[in-house]
Design a protein around this motif. Sequence first.
Motif, short mmCIF file in Angstrom:
data_model
loop_
_atom_site.label_atom_id
_atom_site.label_comp_id
_atom_site.label_asym_id
_atom_site.label_seq_id
_atom_site.Cartn_x
_atom_site.Cartn_y
_atom_site.Cartn_z
N MET A 89 0.81 -1.22 0.00
CA MET A 89 0.00 0.00 0.00
C MET A 89 0.83 1.27 0.00
N ASP A 90 2.13 1.15 0.24
CA ASP A 90 3.03 2.31 0.16
C ASP A 90 3.46 2.59 -1.28
N LEU A 91 3.20 1.63 -2.18
CA LEU A 91 3.73 1.74 -3.54
C LEU A 91 2.67 1.89 -4.61
N THR A 92 1.50 1.31 -4.41
CA THR A 92 0.47 1.33 -5.45
C THR A 92 -0.90 1.61 -4.83
N GLU A 93 -1.87 1.89 -5.69
CA GLU A 93 -3.24 2.03 -5.23
C GLU A 93 -3.85 0.64 -5.05
N SER A 94 -4.88 0.57 -4.23
CA SER A 94 -5.61 -0.68 -4.06
C SER A 94 -6.21 -1.12 -5.40
N THR A 95 -6.20 -2.43 -5.63
CA THR A 95 -6.67 -2.97 -6.90
C THR A 95 -8.04 -3.62 -6.72
N PHE A 244 4.14 -9.98 -4.09
CA PHE A 244 3.25 -9.38 -5.09
C PHE A 244 2.84 -7.99 -4.64
N ASP A 245 2.75 -7.05 -5.58
CA ASP A 245 2.40 -5.69 -5.20
C ASP A 245 0.90 -5.47 -5.11
N LEU A 246 0.10 -6.49 -5.44
CA LEU A 246 -1.34 -6.41 -5.31
C LEU A 246 -1.75 -6.25 -3.85
N TRP A 247 -2.71 -5.36 -3.60
CA TRP A 247 -3.35 -5.35 -2.29
C TRP A 247 -4.82 -5.04 -2.46
N LEU A 248 -5.61 -5.62 -1.59
CA LEU A 248 -7.06 -5.56 -1.71
C LEU A 248 -7.66 -4.87 -0.49
N THR A 249 -8.78 -4.18 -0.69
CA THR A 249 -9.47 -3.49 0.39
C THR A 249 -10.93 -3.93 0.44
N GLY A 250 -11.43 -4.20 1.64
CA GLY A 250 -12.83 -4.53 1.82
C GLY A 250 -13.08 -6.02 1.79
N HIS A 251 -14.04 -6.47 2.64
CA HIS A 251 -14.23 -7.91 2.78
C HIS A 251 -14.75 -8.57 1.51
N ASP A 252 -15.50 -7.83 0.67
CA ASP A 252 -16.01 -8.45 -0.56
C ASP A 252 -14.88 -8.84 -1.50
N ASP A 253 -13.93 -7.90 -1.72
CA ASP A 253 -12.81 -8.22 -2.61
C ASP A 253 -11.87 -9.25 -1.99
N ILE A 254 -11.68 -9.18 -0.68
CA ILE A 254 -10.77 -10.13 -0.03
C ILE A 254 -11.33 -11.55 -0.12
N THR A 255 -12.58 -11.74 0.28
CA THR A 255 -13.16 -13.09 0.21
C THR A 255 -13.36 -13.53 -1.23
N GLY A 256 -13.62 -12.57 -2.11
CA GLY A 256 -13.73 -12.91 -3.54
C GLY A 256 -12.42 -13.42 -4.09
N PHE A 257 -11.31 -12.80 -3.69
CA PHE A 257 -10.00 -13.27 -4.11
C PHE A 257 -9.73 -14.67 -3.57
N MET A 258 -10.09 -14.89 -2.32
CA MET A 258 -9.79 -16.17 -1.69
C MET A 258 -10.55 -17.34 -2.33
N THR A 259 -11.67 -17.05 -2.93
CA THR A 259 -12.43 -18.12 -3.57
C THR A 259 -12.15 -18.23 -5.07
N THR A 260 -11.29 -17.35 -5.60
CA THR A 260 -10.94 -17.41 -7.03
C THR A 260 -9.44 -17.65 -7.18
N LEU A 261 -8.66 -16.57 -7.27
CA LEU A 261 -7.21 -16.74 -7.43
C LEU A 261 -6.57 -17.46 -6.23
N GLY A 262 -7.16 -17.29 -5.06
CA GLY A 262 -6.59 -17.90 -3.86
C GLY A 262 -7.26 -19.20 -3.44
N SER A 263 -8.01 -19.81 -4.32
CA SER A 263 -8.82 -20.98 -3.93
C SER A 263 -7.97 -22.18 -3.51
N ALA A 264 -6.69 -22.24 -3.93
CA ALA A 264 -5.83 -23.37 -3.54
C ALA A 264 -5.54 -23.38 -2.04
N CYS A 265 -5.88 -22.29 -1.33
CA CYS A 265 -5.66 -22.24 0.11
C CYS A 265 -6.76 -22.95 0.89
#
Length: 341
Positions: A89-95, A244-265
Motif C-alpha cells: 500500500m506504500d507503492l500502489t493504489e488498491s486494486t 506481489f504488489d497487489l493489495w485488496l481493500t474490503g471484505h467483498d474483494d478479499i473473500t472474492g480473491f480467496m475463492t478465485t485466485l486464492g482458492s488453492a488455500c
Amino acid sequence: MSDGTAGTTAVDDLDARLERHRVELTGYCYRMLGSSFEAEDAVQDTLVRAWRSYDRFEGRSSLRSWLYRIATNVCLDMLSAGSRRARPMDLTESTPLAQAALSPRPDHTWLEPMPDARVLPTVEDPAEAAVAKESVRLAFMAALQQLPPKQRAVLILREVLAWRASEVAELLGTTVASVNSALQRARATLAERAETGAEATVSDPLDEGQRKLLDRYVAAFEGYDMTALTALLHEDAVMTMPPFDLWLTGHDDITGFMTTLGSACAGSRLLPVQVNGLPGFAQYKPDPEAGGFTPWAIQVLEISDGRLTGFHFFLDTKRWFPLFGLPLHLEAESDEVEQGA
C-alpha cells in the motif's frame, strides 16, 4: 608457566558479553533496515567489528553504548544507497478484484516480517515491553522507512530505547540541538502518516475478546468459510501478499480473491506464531503431490475495535519458515505440531 587457559577464558568471556546484546541489537537494526536478514547480517558485522577492535575500547562509555555506535554506523552504511523497504500500500493504489493480477517485485522492495523472539529482549517492565512491541509492528516499521536514516536512528534511540538526547548526540557525533531538531522532524513525519490509517490495537497479552476473535479466525480460515470470515473483517480491511504488489481493500474483494485466485488455500492448516509484536500464523496449504501440508505463508494479523483490519501474507516460505523455526512439511495425520525453537 601459562597453558593458555587464561587467554581462552578471556575470549570466551568477551564472546558471552557481546552475545548478551544480540537480541536488542537485532531489534535496533531491524527497525533501521526493515529487513530481517539484513538486520541479522548487520548485527553479526557489529559483533565481529567489536570483537576485533575490543583492545581499543577505552571504556569511556558502556559496552552497550559502544555496540550501538558500531551498529548505527553499520546500518547507515547499508542505507547509504537510499533504498526504503515498503508495504504494497506504500507503492500502489488498491486494486479492485476484477483487475487483480499477481505481479512480483524484487525481495529488496519489501518490509519483511520478523519473529518477536529475535528482536524483543525479555524485560520486566510491562510498559517497556509494550513500547518495544508497538515499535516493530508493520505500520510503525513502514513509517520508520520513510524517515531519512539519521532521523530514523534518532527517533528509535530516543522514543523506543529511551536514550537521553546527550547520549544520542555523543553516539552520532553531533549536538543535542541537532538531535532534538531531527527528533521533531521525525515525529512530524510519523504524525502525518498516523492520520492516514488506523493503528493496530492489540493488547499484551491478548485480552479475552482478541483471543476469541483469533479462534474464530482460525476456524473460519481452516474451514474456508467466507461468511464466517466476512463477519470478522472490518469493512475497510486490507490484505497484502508480498512479494506481489497487489493489495485488496474490503471484505467483498478479499473473500472474492480467496475463492478465485486464492482458492488453492482451501483446507489449509494454521499454526500460531508471534511476529512483529502482533498475532500471526504459519499457513500450510494441502500438498496434492506429497500429501500432508506444505508451507504457504506467514500471516500477520492487525486487529482494531474487535475486527481484523489487516492481514498480510508473506509468501517467500523458503526464507520465512526456517527463520521462524517452522517445519517445512506437516503430515496429514498429525493433529498437533510443535513449533521449532
